[in-house]
Design a protein around this motif. Structure first.
Motif, PDB file in Angstrom:
ATOM      1  N   ASP A 267      -7.289  56.284 -78.201  1.00 47.91           N
ATOM      2  CA  ASP A 267      -6.784  56.593 -79.532  1.00 47.91           C
ATOM      3  C   ASP A 267      -5.264  56.719 -79.556  1.00 47.91           C
ATOM      4  OD1 ASP A 267      -6.733  58.817 -77.979  1.00 47.91           O
ATOM      5  OD2 ASP A 267      -7.477  60.200 -79.508  1.00 47.91           O
ATOM      6  N   GLY A 268      -4.598  56.306 -78.483  1.00 52.88           N
ATOM      7  CA  GLY A 268      -3.139  56.400 -78.416  1.00 52.88           C
ATOM      8  C   GLY A 268      -2.486  55.078 -78.782  1.00 52.88           C
ATOM      9  N   PRO A 269      -1.155  55.029 -78.748  1.00 52.65           N
ATOM     10  CA  PRO A 269      -0.437  53.790 -79.048  1.00 52.65           C
ATOM     11  C   PRO A 269      -0.775  52.716 -78.021  1.00 52.65           C
ATOM     12  CG  PRO A 269       1.055  55.417 -78.125  1.00 52.65           C
ATOM     13  CD  PRO A 269      -0.235  56.120 -78.388  1.00 52.65           C
ATOM     14  N   SER A 270      -0.682  51.446 -78.443  1.00 53.35           N
ATOM     15  CA  SER A 270      -1.086  50.343 -77.569  1.00 53.35           C
ATOM     16  C   SER A 270      -0.237  50.254 -76.314  1.00 53.35           C
ATOM     17  CB  SER A 270      -1.015  49.014 -78.337  1.00 53.35           C
ATOM     18  OG  SER A 270       0.309  48.797 -78.823  1.00 53.35           O
ATOM     19  N   ASP A 271       1.024  50.731 -76.388  1.00 53.65           N
ATOM     20  CA  ASP A 271       1.899  50.692 -75.218  1.00 53.65           C
ATOM     21  C   ASP A 271       1.780  51.953 -74.366  1.00 53.65           C
ATOM     22  OD1 ASP A 271       3.050  48.175 -75.776  1.00 53.65           O
ATOM     23  OD2 ASP A 271       4.343  49.113 -77.284  1.00 53.65           O
ATOM     24  N   GLY A 272       0.876  52.830 -74.726  1.00 54.33           N
ATOM     25  CA  GLY A 272       0.692  54.054 -73.960  1.00 54.33           C
ATOM     26  C   GLY A 272       1.730  55.115 -74.299  1.00 54.33           C
ATOM     27  N   GLU A 273       1.633  56.238 -73.611  1.00 57.67           N
ATOM     28  CA  GLU A 273       2.574  57.332 -73.803  1.00 57.67           C
ATOM     29  C   GLU A 273       3.105  57.794 -72.458  1.00 57.67           C
ATOM     30  OE1 GLU A 273       1.640  60.425 -76.744  1.00 57.67           O
ATOM     31  OE2 GLU A 273      -0.272  59.395 -77.032  1.00 57.67           O
ATOM     32  N   THR A 274       4.384  58.201 -72.442  1.00 53.05           N
ATOM     33  CA  THR A 274       4.997  58.748 -71.235  1.00 53.05           C
ATOM     34  C   THR A 274       5.065  60.261 -71.361  1.00 53.05           C
ATOM     35  OG1 THR A 274       6.303  56.771 -70.766  1.00 53.05           O
ATOM     36  CG2 THR A 274       7.075  58.836 -69.807  1.00 53.05           C
ATOM     37  N   TYR A 275       4.590  60.948 -70.331  1.00 53.81           N
ATOM     38  CA  TYR A 275       4.584  62.408 -70.300  1.00 53.81           C
ATOM     39  C   TYR A 275       5.690  62.884 -69.357  1.00 53.81           C
ATOM     40  CZ  TYR A 275       0.107  62.212 -72.681  1.00 53.81           C
ATOM     41  OH  TYR A 275      -0.884  61.990 -73.619  1.00 53.81           O
ATOM     42  N   VAL A 276       6.574  63.732 -69.856  1.00 50.47           N
ATOM     43  CA  VAL A 276       7.672  64.256 -69.041  1.00 50.47           C
ATOM     44  C   VAL A 276       7.816  65.751 -69.309  1.00 50.47           C
ATOM     45  CG1 VAL A 276       8.973  62.094 -68.982  1.00 50.47           C
ATOM     46  CG2 VAL A 276       9.383  63.714 -70.826  1.00 50.47           C
ATOM     47  N   GLU A 287      -2.288  76.283 -62.325  1.00 48.72           N
ATOM     48  CA  GLU A 287      -1.237  76.095 -63.323  1.00 48.72           C
ATOM     49  C   GLU A 287      -0.870  77.432 -63.971  1.00 48.72           C
ATOM     50  OE1 GLU A 287      -1.162  74.043 -67.623  1.00 48.72           O
ATOM     51  OE2 GLU A 287      -1.489  72.609 -65.985  1.00 48.72           O
ATOM     52  N   ALA A 288       0.446  77.745 -63.963  1.00 44.03           N
ATOM     53  CA  ALA A 288       0.925  78.985 -64.577  1.00 44.03           C
ATOM     54  C   ALA A 288       1.403  78.722 -65.993  1.00 44.03           C
ATOM     55  CB  ALA A 288       2.053  79.581 -63.747  1.00 44.03           C
ATOM     56  N   TRP A 289       2.177  77.675 -66.180  1.00 40.77           N
ATOM     57  CA  TRP A 289       2.573  77.240 -67.518  1.00 40.77           C
ATOM     58  C   TRP A 289       2.897  75.756 -67.482  1.00 40.77           C
ATOM     59  CZ3 TRP A 289       7.340  75.173 -67.291  1.00 40.77           C
ATOM     60  CH2 TRP A 289       8.317  75.736 -66.469  1.00 40.77           C
ATOM     61  N   ASN A 290       2.904  75.153 -68.663  1.00 41.97           N
ATOM     62  CA  ASN A 290       3.046  73.708 -68.769  1.00 41.97           C
ATOM     63  C   ASN A 290       3.948  73.395 -69.955  1.00 41.97           C
ATOM     64  OD1 ASN A 290       2.700  70.958 -69.358  1.00 41.97           O
ATOM     65  ND2 ASN A 290       0.603  70.944 -68.576  1.00 41.97           N
ATOM     66  N   ALA A 291       5.096  72.761 -69.677  1.00 41.00           N
ATOM     67  CA  ALA A 291       6.020  72.384 -70.749  1.00 41.00           C
ATOM     68  C   ALA A 291       6.190  70.870 -70.802  1.00 41.00           C
ATOM     69  CB  ALA A 291       7.374  73.061 -70.542  1.00 41.00           C
ATOM     70  N   VAL A 292       5.121  70.151 -70.441  1.00 39.99           N
ATOM     71  CA  VAL A 292       5.150  68.685 -70.440  1.00 39.99           C
ATOM     72  C   VAL A 292       4.855  68.176 -71.850  1.00 39.99           C
ATOM     73  CG1 VAL A 292       4.126  66.592 -69.473  1.00 39.99           C
ATOM     74  CG2 VAL A 292       4.405  68.632 -68.037  1.00 39.99           C
ATOM     75  N   THR A 293       5.672  67.243 -72.330  1.00 32.87           N
ATOM     76  CA  THR A 293       5.473  66.650 -73.658  1.00 32.87           C
ATOM     77  C   THR A 293       5.344  65.136 -73.517  1.00 32.87           C
ATOM     78  OG1 THR A 293       7.868  66.450 -74.011  1.00 32.87           O
ATOM     79  CG2 THR A 293       6.796  68.478 -74.778  1.00 32.87           C
ATOM     80  N   SER A 294       4.818  64.510 -74.546  1.00 33.91           N
ATOM     81  CA  SER A 294       4.585  63.065 -74.495  1.00 33.91           C
ATOM     82  C   SER A 294       5.441  62.338 -75.529  1.00 33.91           C
ATOM     83  CB  SER A 294       3.105  62.743 -74.742  1.00 33.91           C
ATOM     84  OG  SER A 294       2.725  63.142 -76.054  1.00 33.91           O
ATOM     85  N   THR A 295       5.789  61.102 -75.211  1.00 34.81           N
ATOM     86  CA  THR A 295       6.551  60.231 -76.102  1.00 34.81           C
ATOM     87  C   THR A 295       5.861  58.876 -76.147  1.00 34.81           C
ATOM     88  OG1 THR A 295       8.621  61.311 -75.472  1.00 34.81           O
ATOM     89  CG2 THR A 295       8.786  59.162 -76.548  1.00 34.81           C
ATOM     90  N   PRO A 296       5.523  58.345 -77.335  1.00 34.84           N
ATOM     91  CA  PRO A 296       4.915  57.008 -77.398  1.00 34.84           C
ATOM     92  C   PRO A 296       5.864  55.959 -76.819  1.00 34.84           C
ATOM     93  CG  PRO A 296       4.657  58.162 -79.478  1.00 34.84           C
ATOM     94  CD  PRO A 296       5.610  58.976 -78.655  1.00 34.84           C
ATOM     95  N   ASN A 297       5.327  55.078 -75.983  1.00 38.23           N
ATOM     96  CA  ASN A 297       6.147  54.013 -75.422  1.00 38.23           C
ATOM     97  C   ASN A 297       6.422  52.943 -76.466  1.00 38.23           C
ATOM     98  OD1 ASN A 297       6.044  55.317 -72.961  1.00 38.23           O
ATOM     99  ND2 ASN A 297       4.240  54.177 -72.264  1.00 38.23           N
ATOM    100  N   GLU A 298       7.604  52.330 -76.378  1.00 36.27           N
ATOM    101  CA  GLU A 298       8.015  51.300 -77.318  1.00 36.27           C
ATOM    102  C   GLU A 298       8.471  50.074 -76.541  1.00 36.27           C
ATOM    103  OE1 GLU A 298      10.961  52.738 -79.989  1.00 36.27           O
ATOM    104  OE2 GLU A 298       9.919  54.639 -80.352  1.00 36.27           O
ATOM    105  N   GLU A 299       7.850  48.965 -76.817  1.00 34.48           N
ATOM    106  CA  GLU A 299       8.212  47.716 -76.142  1.00 34.48           C
ATOM    107  C   GLU A 299       9.638  47.303 -76.511  1.00 34.48           C
ATOM    108  OE1 GLU A 299       6.432  43.187 -75.551  1.00 34.48           O
ATOM    109  OE2 GLU A 299       5.511  44.588 -76.972  1.00 34.48           O
TER     110      GLU A 299
END
Length: 474
Positions: A267-276, A287-299
């Motif tokens: 259900d995500g974008p066709s180019d996938g998402e990058t998590y950083v 896991e104590a805490w998690n501050a990882v966010t995602s950005t849709p990839n753009e060709e």
């Protein structure tokens, strides 16, 4: 040479002159003239020859053109074949080979930063040194090493290796300092803590302001023993995709990692998402805490697979630097409290004295991060980007350079480093770079008025540790 020796030499010359006078009375009258001139020379407390004014550890003349800019060739000192120097509060520490076995056993040697005088040497270290750092020992300046200790009673196997943490205060020698390389016994470490056997490579050491992580053993500041930590937890998962975690260091009782990975979801974008982002785990890997966010990839975008970020541990804070345009002329700074991952705005006083730890990932080459001792300026570089960050204002100044910049030392005003084109300094207030005239070297460490550097020659040639008072220091 001391003035005492100079006085003795002058006295001997005066005695010889009297003897010549006595001989002159029964021989050629010219001898009387010679003796009269000699007798008129009064003894003096000043050294009588230029050689006597040369300090015992002075720099060889051939090093003069290679010395770091700001080190006086007439007032510097040098020692051959010392390694891994560290400088703190007017004392230099370094590794010196042991006379009985130069290829393996080593001592820590302490030197006066201004004169190069040898203050003391340590006992023979119990194993190969993995890390050396100037640090506090019982609240005072000192030095510590992490070594791999081996059980000599067993065959040398991976299972027989253990970690050892040894530390000495800067005044360990007192008035009885042992001359390095002499037969005098060295001083035992004031702190010696041995860890259990480690399953992680012996060279894998992370040494931050928050503690020492050696293999899978962690030693917190002022702790009396190592604790075992889980350095190989299950990776963070998004759907069926494992995200790469790059271990960064420790803060308090947390282990910190920087996460970067790509996931393609139905259900995500066709180019996938990058998590950083940052992720913290407890000692057991949970896991104590998690501050990882995602950005849709753009060709066909410079940031096609997420933003290019630079992540640093600075004391008890985490900093992420993110370029906001494709020309890398503007940057966003994001600070987090390492304990809680809450947004933070540290002041220079909060960072003063911290030594940054850089995250190394595939998107960067040879990153550098150095903080000025007063906590006011942070220098950060990766690839051809070199930035000076004003901690108080948050302003980011890009240093105009087309080459990778590698950091060596920093004080409250100046960064010392090098590029593939040679050595340079960078003014922290303006961000302006200035080349150091070749073949001069940059400092490897500076501390207030003093600076040190290792001058390396061709393969097989003697290399020197040089240092002394900086002429440019206030």
């Amino acid at each position: 040479m001391s003035n005492t020796r100079g006085r003795r030499l002058a006295a001997l010359l005066a005695v010889a002159a009297v003897a010549l006078t006595a001989c002159g009375d029964d021989s050629d009258p010219s001898a009387e003239e010679t003796s009269t001139e000699a007798a008129s020379e009064a003894p003096t407390d000043e050294p009588s020859t230029p050689e006597e004014t040369t300090p015992e550890f002075s720099c060889p003349p051939e090093l003069g053109e290679r010395l770091p800019e700001g080190l006086d060739p007439d007032a510097c000192w040098s020692h051959p074949d010392l390694e891994r120097p560290a400088l703190i509060d007017g004392t230099v520490f370094a590794l010196e080979p042991d006379a009985s076995d130069p290829t393996t056993d080593r001592h820590i040697i302490a030197l006066d930063a201004e004169t190069g005088e040898r203050l003391w040497k340590s006992e023979v270290l119990p194993g190969e040194v993995s890390a050396l750092r100037a640090t506090e020992v019982d609240g005072a300046p000192g030095v510590a090493v992490v070594v791999t200790e081996n059980d000599s009673g067993d065959a040398l196997t991976e299972a027989s290796a253990a970690w050892g943490y040894l530390a000495w205060p800067a005044d360990a020698g007192g008035d009885e300092g042992g001359d390095a390389g002499s037969a005098d016994p060295g001083f035992e470490a004031e702190v010696h803590i041995t860890a259990p056997q480690s399953e992680v490579a012996a060279t894998d050491v992370y040494w931050t302001d928050q503690g020492v992580l050696a293999g899978d053993q962690f030693l917190a500041p002022d702790a009396s023993e190592f604790t075992t930590v889980n350095r190989d937890p299950e990776p963070m998962l998004v759907g069926d995709y494992d995200l790469e975690e790059t271990f960064t260091g420790a803060s308090g009782d947390l282990l910190l990692s920087y996460v970067r990975g790509v996931a393609w979801l139905p259900d995500g974008p066709s180019d996938g998402e990058t998590y950083v982002g940052w992720l913290a785990r407890t000692a057991d890997g949970a896991e104590a805490w998690n501050a990882v966010t995602s950005t849709p990839n753009e060709e066909d975008s410079l940031f096609g697979e997420g933003p290019s970020q630079f992540a640093i541990i600075v004391g008890s804070y985490l900093l992420t630097i993110t370029p906001t345009d494709e020309n890398y002329t503007a940057f966003e700074l994001s600070w987090l409290d390492a304990a809680t991952h809450a947004p933070a705005t540290p002041a220079p006083a909060d960072l003063e004295g911290a030594e940054p730890t850089v995250v190394v990932t595939d998107i960067m080459a040879d990153p550098t991060a150095l903080l000025s001792p007063d906590g006011r300026h942070l220098f950060a570089s990766w690839s051809t980007l070199a930035l000076v960050i004003d901690i108080e204002s948050g302003a980011v100044t890009r240093v105009p350079t087309d080459f990778d910049v590698y950091g060596t030392a920093i004080d409250d005003q100046t960064f010392f480093g090098s590029t593939e084109n040679g050595s340079l300094t960078i003014d922290l207030a303006s961000g302006e770079a200035a080349a150091i005239e070749a073949p001069r070297q940059p400092f490897d460490a500076v501390d207030g008025d003093y600076g040190i550097a290792v001058l390396e020659g061709a393969v097989g040639e003697t290399y020197y540790l040089v240092g002394g008072r900086r002429t440019a220091a206030e």
